[in-house]
Design a protein around this motif. Structure first.
Motif, PDB file in Angstrom:
ATOM      1  N   ASP A 253       0.827  -1.224   0.000  1.00 11.78           N
ATOM      2  CA  ASP A 253       0.000   0.000   0.000  1.00 11.78           C
ATOM      3  C   ASP A 253       0.852   1.261   0.000  1.00 11.78           C
ATOM      4  N   ARG A 295      -6.301  -7.302  -9.899  1.00  9.30           N
ATOM      5  CA  ARG A 295      -6.831  -6.434  -8.828  1.00  9.30           C
ATOM      6  C   ARG A 295      -5.759  -5.471  -8.323  1.00  9.30           C
ATOM      7  N   ARG A 299      -5.768  -1.287  -8.263  1.00 11.60           N
ATOM      8  CA  ARG A 299      -5.440  -0.431  -7.108  1.00 11.60           C
ATOM      9  C   ARG A 299      -4.367   0.596  -7.474  1.00 11.60           C
TER      10      ARG A 299
END
Ligand code: 5AD
Ligand code: SF4
Length: 461
Positions: A253, A295, A299
């Motif tokens: 992240d 996916r 993101r």
């Protein structure tokens, strides 16, 4: 420079890390008086900086050594010949047996010992050094002078991480480059500052698995790649940052957020998927599925919508069926690549996949490669066309072919040709894309603000 200074010729094969390593070898030999030459014919030392990733790449070194042997016979010259890089690491003393023309063999972890090994070679010994040294190679390697940096242009590589612990079953890297190791952040900040002070505007951080970077920070903590890039972003004069190559499992992240938060971090990501078939991905030990990859891309694109995605694919991995290959075409379509590298599976000695059942015939690999390449080329052209009429920033990195013309790179790493009288190499110029060529964009200055930073005079070649 003295008139009879010994001349060094380095020929690099393979990846960008070899380009970086070639410069480090030249830097290591500069204090010994060596100057670089662009031709093997007048060199006193020829270094072949080799690649072992596919059989074809590895075989190239032996044909080059054959040419050097012939050149020595024909010209009567007697340059020393060194084999460096990943073939050196993998084959070591075997190379001396197979190619008598070779004077020394040196693996990528030993370049700081190059001057010493050359002295041994001068005494007629044929040293081989393929140790994984415990000492800090980078700390011990001689630093380039500002002049040497400037002569190499306004874009530069910095190796931040070496080696790989992923062990994809087709890949030699974990064996040739060893276990993952990351350089301390303070060293990398200092190296980047030196580059920028000598005129470098763009730095590409290199690692076999660069997003796994976990170096010691100046604060005593472990720094991630995102943390390192935040610090490097603060270097005034540095216009652009890139990094390559990443593994999907290590895109966390914080790194995704860096794509949103750091304006200097270019909207380009090389994120190999290798295959679109879950069965093949498992056999490759890739540690992710096709869906997880897609996916992840979603993101990253949510953080940076104009991201240009690049990747690597292998066709004809052992056991790959037509249906598996269709899955690969499907993931390429779904991920919408701006560019990608496509390879035929090449069995590498010592890797698990080389001994797997179901090796795919060459003709089938050829056909699949062609189909995948056609798709990727179409995607690449479509991406380029989508930019026509839009404004982009171009980092000018070379003079162009005609007066007033310069060549540079788009944020998406495409070569750009631009006619911009008065503009200089090293400048980032705002431009409108006017047309697309086979592999490049054509652009015209957009007018308005221009980012010309004070440059040391010698940096502008
Ligand atoms: N055969 C074909 N391609 C390979 N690559 C790595 N090993 C092999 C192999 N044995 C490709 C992968 C990797 C890129 C650097 O080279 O796609 O991402
Ligand atoms: Fe090779 Fe990359 Fe896989 Fe590491 S992550 S084993 S370098 S393909």
């Amino acid at each position: 420079m003295t008139a009879n200074a010994p001349k060094l010729f380095v020929k690099s094969y393979g990846c960008q890390m070899n380009v970086y390593d070639a410069e480090r070898m030249a830097d290591a030999l500069a204090p010994e008086g060596y100057v670089e030459t662009q031709s093997a014919e007048d060199a006193d030392l020829i270094i072949l900086n080799t690649c072992h990733i596919r059989e074809k790449a590895a075989e190239k070194v032996y044909s080059e050594l054959g040419r050097i042997r012939k050149m020595k016979q024909e010209t009567g010259r007697a340059p020393k010949v060194a084999v460096a890089g990943c073939v050196a690491q993998a084959e070591g003393a075997e190379i001396l047996k197979r190619a008598p023309v070779v004077d020394l063999v040196i693996g990528p972890q030993s370049y700081q010992r190059l001057p010493e090994l050359l002295r041994e070679a001068a005494e007629g010994r044929r040293p081989v050094d393929t140790d994984f040294a415990v000492e800090d190679k980078f700390e011990r390697l001689a630093k380039p002078s500002p002049k040497a940096i400037a002569s190499r242009g306004v874009t530069a590589f910095v190796t931040v991480q070496e080696g790989c612990d992923k062990f994809c079953t087709f890949c030699v890297v974990p064996y040739t480059r060893g276990a993952e190791s990351s350089r301390p952040a303070a060293q990398l900040i200092a190296e980047t500052e030196r580059l920028v002070a000598a005129g470098v505007r763009e730095v590409t951080l290199l690692g076999q698995n660069v997003d796994a970077y976990h170096g010691e920070g100046p604060d005593g903590r472990t720094w991630s790649l995102a943390r390192l890039m935040r610090a490097l972003s603060e270097i005034e004069g540095l216009a652009r940052l890139r990094y390559t190559t990443s593994h999907p499992r290590d895109m966390d992240d914080e790194l995704i957020a860096a794509h949103r938060e750091l304006p200097k971090l270019m909207p380009y990501l090389h994120l190999p998927v290798q295959s679109g078939s879950d069965r093949i991905l498992a056999a490759m030990n890739r540690k992710h599925t096709a869906d997880e990859y897609l996916r992840l891309i979603d993101r990253i694109r949510a953080a940076r919508p104009d991201l240009a995605l690049s990747g690597d694919f292998i066709v004809g991995f052992p056991g790959e069926t037509d249906a598996d290959f269709e899955d690969t075409l499907a993931i390429a379509r779904d991920a919408a690549y701006a560019s990608a590298f496509t390879f035929k599976y090449s069995p590498r000695p010592g890797t698990p996949a080389a001994d797997m059942d179901g090796q795919v015939p060459e003709a089938v690999k050829d056909e699949r490669l062609q189909r995948l390449q056609a798709l990727i080329s179409a995607q690449q052209a479509a991406f380029a066309r989508s930019l026509v009429g839009r404004e982009i920033d171009v980092l000018l990195d070379r003079p162009g072919r005609y007066p007033g013309q310069l060549a540079g790179r788009s944020p998406y790493l495409q070569p750009v040709q631009i006619t911009a009288p008065g503009a200089v190499v090293g400048e980032v110029i705002r431009a409108v894309v006017t047309d697309t060529g086979a592999n490049s964009l054509f652009a015209a200055p957009a007018g308005g603000a221009r980012d010309i930073l004070p440059q040391p005079a010698e940096a502008i070649a």
